[in-house]
Design an enzyme around this catalytic site. Structure first.
Site, PDB file in Angstrom:
ATOM      1  CB  CYS A 122     -23.796  28.211  83.284  1.00  0.00           C
ATOM      2  SG  CYS A 122     -23.586  29.637  84.385  1.00  0.00           S
TER       3      CYS A 122
ATOM      4  CB  CYS B  90     -22.307  30.623  89.178  1.00  0.00           C
ATOM      5  SG  CYS B  90     -23.249  31.017  87.683  1.00  0.00           S
TER       6      CYS B  90
ATOM      7  CB  CYS C 169     -10.185  36.202  97.053  1.00  0.00           C
ATOM      8  SG  CYS C 169      -9.465  37.700  97.755  1.00  0.00           S
TER       9      CYS C 169
END
Length: 133
Positions: free
Chosen positions: A43, A88, A121
């Site tokens: 996105c 996200c 990570c």
């Protein structure tokens, strides 16, 4: 059909949608040193500053902190481990994990810290580095 399949490579889809992981030391951003902003490959939302990136020795791009509001945290108890998944906050794509302990930007091990200060990570295939020109 899942719209992400048309936008992503098979490896990106496997990691971002199926919560997979890339092999350690295989990602394009593991040893990346250029300045810029790491954004979500799906996105485009900015996620991490290159100023927060460090070499953790784990084989994945590692960051000391996310941009405010850029990620969400979800409990992950797969593979017989208790971890915190990082996704996200805009599109929900799986990015990697943030750990309770492990190497930090200063090289020390940190335990019991909030998610905001634990080592992240991440998978290179999830990220798009927007370099400063």
């Amino acid at each position: 059909m899942d719209k992400w399949k048309n936008k992503l490579t098979p490896e990106q889809y496997q990691v971002l949608r199926e919560k997979g992981t890339e092999a350690p030391f295989s990602g394009v951003y593991v040893n990346e040193k250029r300045a810029g902003m790491y954004a979500c490959v799906v996105c485009g939302q900015p996620l991490f500053s290159s100023a927060a990136k460090f070499d953790s020795g784990t084989g994945w791009p590692s960051f000391s902190e996310a941009l405010p509001g850029a990620v969400r945290y979800e409990k992950d108890d797969t593979h017989g481990m208790e971890r915190t998944e990082v996704v996200c906050s805009q599109c929900g794509g799986h990015l990697g994990h943030v750990f309770n302990d492990g190497p930090t930007k200063t090289g020390s091990l940190r335990q019991g810290a909030s998610e905001a200060s634990k080592p992240y990570c991440l998978n290179s295939v999830c990220l798009d580095l927007k370099t400063k020109e």
